[in-house]
Enzyme design. Structure first.
Site, PDB file in Angstrom:
ATOM      1  N   HIS A   1      21.143 -91.766 122.531  1.00  0.00           N
ATOM      2  CA  HIS A   1      21.730 -92.680 122.075  1.00  0.00           C
ATOM      3  C   HIS A   1      20.358 -93.958 122.835  1.00  0.00           C
ATOM      4  O   HIS A   1      19.710 -93.196 123.990  1.00  0.00           O
ATOM      5  CB  HIS A   1      22.453 -92.875 122.660  1.00  0.00           C
ATOM      6  CG  HIS A   1      22.499 -93.094 124.480  1.00  0.00           C
ATOM      7  ND1 HIS A   1      22.852 -91.267 124.221  1.00  0.00           N
ATOM      8  CD2 HIS A   1      22.558 -93.432 125.530  1.00  0.00           C
ATOM      9  CE1 HIS A   1      23.013 -91.307 126.009  1.00  0.00           C
ATOM     10  NE2 HIS A   1      22.101 -92.635 126.734  1.00  0.00           N
TER      11      HIS A   1
ATOM     12  N   SER B   1      18.846 -96.768 125.317  1.00  0.00           N
ATOM     13  CA  SER B   1      19.073 -97.687 126.180  1.00  0.00           C
ATOM     14  C   SER B   1      17.842 -97.592 127.506  1.00  0.00           C
ATOM     15  O   SER B   1      16.649 -98.668 126.358  1.00  0.00           O
ATOM     16  CB  SER B   1      19.757 -96.797 127.399  1.00  0.00           C
ATOM     17  OG  SER B   1      20.208 -97.195 128.899  1.00  0.00           O
TER      18      SER B   1
ATOM     19  N   HIS C   1      27.914 -75.567 151.991  1.00  0.00           N
ATOM     20  CA  HIS C   1      27.739 -76.661 150.538  1.00  0.00           C
ATOM     21  C   HIS C   1      26.170 -77.263 150.841  1.00  0.00           C
ATOM     22  O   HIS C   1      25.629 -76.463 151.879  1.00  0.00           O
ATOM     23  CB  HIS C   1      27.991 -78.641 151.728  1.00  0.00           C
ATOM     24  CG  HIS C   1      27.874 -78.919 152.839  1.00  0.00           C
ATOM     25  ND1 HIS C   1      28.662 -77.916 153.625  1.00  0.00           N
ATOM     26  CD2 HIS C   1      26.915 -79.322 153.704  1.00  0.00           C
ATOM     27  CE1 HIS C   1      27.724 -78.492 155.000  1.00  0.00           C
ATOM     28  NE2 HIS C   1      27.233 -79.390 155.161  1.00  0.00           N
TER      29      HIS C   1
ATOM     30  N   SER D   1      22.459 -79.345 150.551  1.00  0.00           N
ATOM     31  CA  SER D   1      21.782 -80.535 151.791  1.00  0.00           C
ATOM     32  C   SER D   1      19.657 -79.931 151.212  1.00  0.00           C
ATOM     33  O   SER D   1      19.580 -79.484 150.701  1.00  0.00           O
ATOM     34  CB  SER D   1      22.014 -79.940 152.733  1.00  0.00           C
ATOM     35  OG  SER D   1      21.215 -81.542 153.082  1.00  0.00           O
TER      36      SER D   1
END
Length: 918
Positions: free
Chosen positions: A450, A452, A592, A594
């Site tokens: 598309h 942009s 998590h 980082s």
């Protein structure tokens, strides 16, 4: 090349995790660091990470170490002297008789575009056929043109990797490998396949993508155990019906070929889970293909309305239209027939037939880069301007090809070039291929779904994968020692994770810390989609800093640092995690993601030092220059240059310019704003969009031209003496109140001062006719002009100078459209021979003096610019005239001569100075 996203099937993920777990011992067993000799331990020997691997192996063979007899896994780089490589390989059968895996790969070095270079290997010694236990042979990224004769004699071979070579054919003898289960021959030049390929009854995975295959032998249907077949990016026009007999087939990739038909029975294969037919020439397929969810057909002209029956082979088909746009066109029409478009700025687009269902008008604009349009990561660099394609969000039936020109990055190691686009309010990187059309002309090619905004950036090499609930392994393609292992149950739903690895030069770190023994690992950056935490701890592996091994390090000097962007602080979390150390690596577990960094130093406050080191990684060392044109000292060139380009640039410019030496070296971040302020009686002589209160604004991008030319003036009397002024450069955007010179001088000494440099500017004393307003090199009086009137807007001397400075080679066309006779053009060319600037100014100002006071002169100039395909200058002149009309109306309102509200200022031009006689 953009990093390839790897999605592992559940069973493949478990197998990969198990395989890599067994490989860890090999990588821990060999010390290939620059400060330690090679250490042989266990059954693995890795000699491909550093140069000199052949010498090290020959040294071990000469020592006749009994441990060599136990080696089962050998990795060796082929970026070596061919004679030395051949002599080394000749020693392998006799010295390593138990060898089970042999990896002889190139690809560790990269060319100017960041692509992997092939190794020197062109043949193998015949003696290698004596490796009776060899099960795994990897010869990827080499220069093989024919398959070595010893390979078909390796009857125990289980996996054969021949990707990225120069093979044009495979021998019939290849069918004599009874145990082969995996064959990869991607990115070669294969045109045909041997019929004996069908004899490989144990083959489960066959990858022949990125070749020149036009047909397949019917015998390929005899591969009874085949589960995965990749024939993508070839030239196949048809498929043998025997493919319907591959009853074990699960994955079949046929995208980017020239297929016009496929066997109808493929969709009925009992185990088939994916059939990829994208980007072919299929116009008609069986109905069951359209109703089957695992069949991908995008990029085919299915159902396309064609006039009459399909053209048989050999019948002429009209060529796709080609458009070449000039500078005055900012739009073009795309029809369902498709077209290839070359924009005036050099950018190319390819709309395949059927990409647009109905005719649509495409608009484009090339924007100068600025922070709001350029999303850059901490370690990214910009390589192009910003292209906007409209209408935004327009989705095509087929992907559109886009070629963007870019400046090749200077640093190539562990970096890649990608096209970045705005998609659904977030920026994403597209799969990008690099092309070099001519010397110093580089293209970034991608497929866009598309329209942009698009730009080209250089980023650290990025790797990503989709983590399923069954777990998987993610490793860095730029640094094989960096990997992340996801156990089973780490996530309930599949989530996307991404990794980047950034290196830091050891000498820069030691200079920063003043510690000869200091060292750091590569900086690891991890991101993820979905919930912020994992359900089970994830294991991260980082290589120990260079020169440090698990046998010799002092654990009190080892620090694991952690940063959670966007915060710029680094925290020492060594005491909060359990660091498991091997000979070459450190492992720890996190829940998590980082950023993580291993430091080896005697310093205590490591977090603050890491913040400075991280800033040093992203800073660019530059010099600032301010030069004046020799024939017109009022024209000043301001430029910010990388330190390594200063000498070459000055050598080129000093034929036309002169000025002081460049400034001292300063440091700037990519995308950092700064501005230039003229001081001590010098001021900017024309209003510009990038000028705020007389200050010229810049945005620094290391690979683009940070250069601007301005005209300056002074209110001082130049007939009495020369004016000695200066230009100062300051960090940041233009403040509301720029410091006075005395205050700025005091700020120069501060550690966080905005001031960067000051360079002298000298306007020479006016002599003779110059005192009456003559400009050097033209002989024309440039007394203040009244070109136009108060109601329609004025063009001042500085406005005309700005137009003249940008006309270039288009000036003869503009002159003819202004009504100047051709004989006068010839006279100007003769009088100002070899002086293009003099020709342009004489033409423009001689015409302006004759038109002064006449109505309609300004509109005549605008029309002449438009008729000469210089719509850009015509729009600027219109904007200046509109601004003059607004100021005239505002002046009437201020004096109370007319009621009403003034019109809002035009966004196309900044405020222009009033004419001297207005």
């Amino acid at each position: 090349m953009a990093a390839v996203v790897t999605e592992l099937e559940p069973e493949a993920a478990a197998a990969a995790a198990a395989e890599d777990a067994t490989r860890d011992a090999a990588e821990e067993a060999v010390d290939t660091g620059p400060r330690a000799p090679p250490l042989l331990a266990g059954n693995r020997l890795n000699l491909d990470l550093y140069p000199g691997g052949c010498h090290r192996l020959l040294h071990l063979c000469a020592q006749r170490s009994p441990q060599l007899l136990q080696v089962e896994f050998l990795r060796l780089s082929t970026h070596e002297d061919p004679g030395l490589l051949g002599a080394t390989l000749a020693q392998v059968p006799g010295r390593l008789p138990c060898l089970r895996s042999l990896v002889l790969k190139g690809g560790q070095r990269r060319d100017a575009l960041g692509a992997c270079l092939r190794g020197c290997l062109t043949l193998l010694p015949a003696g290698l056929s004596g490796l009776a236990r060899l099960a795994h042979l990897d010869l990827s990224f080499n220069s093989l043109e024919t398959l070595p004769a010893c390979i078909p004699q390796l009857r125990g071979l289980d996996a054969l990797l021949l990707s990225h070579n120069c093979l044009t054919e495979l021998p019939e003898a290849l069918g004599a490998l009874p145990a082969l289960t995996f064959l990869a021959v991607t990115h070669n030049r294969l045109q045909t396949l041997p019929t004996a390929l069908g004899a490989l009854s144990t083959l489960r995975r066959l990858d022949l993508s990125e070749n020149l295959l036009e047909t397949l032998p019917p015998e390929i249907g005899d591969l009874s155990s085949l589960a995965e077949l990749n024939l993508a990016s070839n030239r196949l026009q048809s498929l043998p019906a025997s493919l319907e007999g591959l009853l074990s087939l699960r994955l079949l990739f046929l995208y980017s070929n020239l297929l016009t038909s496929v066997p109808a029975g493929l969709v009925h294969l009992p185990l088939l889970a994916r059939l990829d037919l994208r980007g072919n020439q299929l116009r008609d397929v069986p109905p069951e293909f359209l109703d089957t969810p695992f069949v991908r057909l995008q990029g085919n002209p299915l159902g396309e309305a064609l006039p009459g029956p399909l053209s048989p082979p050999g019948v002429f088909v009209p060529e796709m239209p080609r458009l070449f746009l000039t500078t005055d066109l900012d739009s073009f029409l795309v029809t369902p027939q498709g077209c290839s478009v070359t924009l005036a700025c050099g950018i190319r687009l390819h709309f395949p037939a059927g990409a647009a269902a109905t005719p649509i008008t495409i608009r484009y604009r090339l924007w100068l880069p600025e922070p709001r349009l350029v999303p850059l990561g901490p370690h990214d660099t910009l390589l192009s301007h910003v292209l906007e394609l409209q209408p935004h969000g327009m989705v095509f039936q087929q992907d559109v090809g886009l070629w963007l020109l870019f400046v090749p990055p200077r640093a190539q190691r562990c970096r890649e070039v990608v096209v970045r686009t705005l998609s659904e309010e977030s920026w994403t990187d597209l799969e990008t291929h690099l092309e070099e059309e001519a010397p110093k002309r580089f293209w970034a090619r991608c497929q866009v779904p598309h329209f942009s905004w698009f730009l080209v950036v250089s980023r650290p090499m990025s790797d990503s994968c989709l983590v399923p609930p069954e777990g998987t392994l993610l490793r860095s393609s730029g640094h094989p020692g960096v990997r992340v292992t996801f156990p089973q149950g780490a996530t309930e739903e599949p989530r996307r994770v991404r990794m980047q690895v950034v290196r830091m030069a050891g000498r820069e770190l030691r200079a920063l810390l003043g510690e000869p023994e200091a060292a750091v690992s590569p900086l690891l950056c991890l991101w993820q989609s979905g919930p912020p935490s994992f359900l089970r701890p994830v294991t991260v592996q980082l290589p120990l800093p260079p020169g440090v091994t698990g046998l010799s390090l002092d654990r009190s000097r080892l620090h694991l640092l952690y940063q959670a962007p966007p915060a710029a602080t680094w925290d020492d979390i060594t005491a909060q995690v359990a660091l498991e150390l091997t000979h070459l690596y450190a492992r720890f577990q996190v829940t998590h993601f980082s950023w993580y960094w291993l430091w080896y130093t005697t310093k205590n406050c490591v977090g603050g030092l890491a913040r400075k080191a991280w800033a040093r990684l992203r800073l660019h060392r530059v010099n600032l220059i301010a030069l004046q044109r020799r024939r017109d000292p009022e024209q000043v060139l301001l430029q910010c240059l990388p330190r390594n380009k200063v000498d070459a640039t000055l050598k080129r410019l000093l034929e036309r310019y002169r000025g002081p030496e460049p400034s001292d070296t300063v440091e700037l971040f990519e995308g950092e704003k700064f501005f230039a302020a003229f001081e001590r009686g010098i001021d900017v002589d024309a209003d510009r969009p990038d000028c705020v209160e007389g200050r010229i604004c810049f945005v620094f991008y290391s690979h683009l031209k940070n250069v601007k030319e301005v005209y300056v003036t002074t209110a001082l009397d130049r007939q009495a003496q020369a004016v000695r002024g200066q230009v100062s450069f300051y960090r940041g955007t233009v403040p509301t109140e720029v410091p006075e010179e005395a205050e700025a001088a005091r700020q120069k000494k501060g550690s966080d001062a905005l001031w960067m440099a000051t360079l002298p500017i000298k306007l020479p004393r006016l002599r003779g006719s110059e005192g009456t307003g003559q400009r050097p090199g033209t002989g024309l009086s440039l007394a203040p002009l009244n070109l136009g009137d108060a109601e329609s807007g004025f063009l001042t001397q500085s406005n005309l100078l700005s137009v003249a400075g940008r006309l270039g080679l288009d000036w003869p066309a503009v002159a003819l459209h202004l009504g100047l006779p051709y004989r006068e053009l010839q006279r100007i060319r003769l009088e100002f021979r070899d002086d293009l600037d003099g020709q342009i100014r004489h033409m423009l100002f001689s015409w302006a003096e004759r038109q002064a006071g006449r109505p309609g002169a300004t509109q005549l100039l605008v029309q002449a610019l438009e008729q000469s395909d210089r719509k850009d200058l015509a729009e600027e002149v219109q904007a200046v005239l509109e601004l003059g009309r607004q100021k005239y109306q505002a002046g009437i309102l201020r004096t109370g001569l007319a009621p009403g509200d003034p019109a809002p200022p035009s966004p196309l031009a900044s405020e222009s100075p009033e004419p001297a006689q207005a």
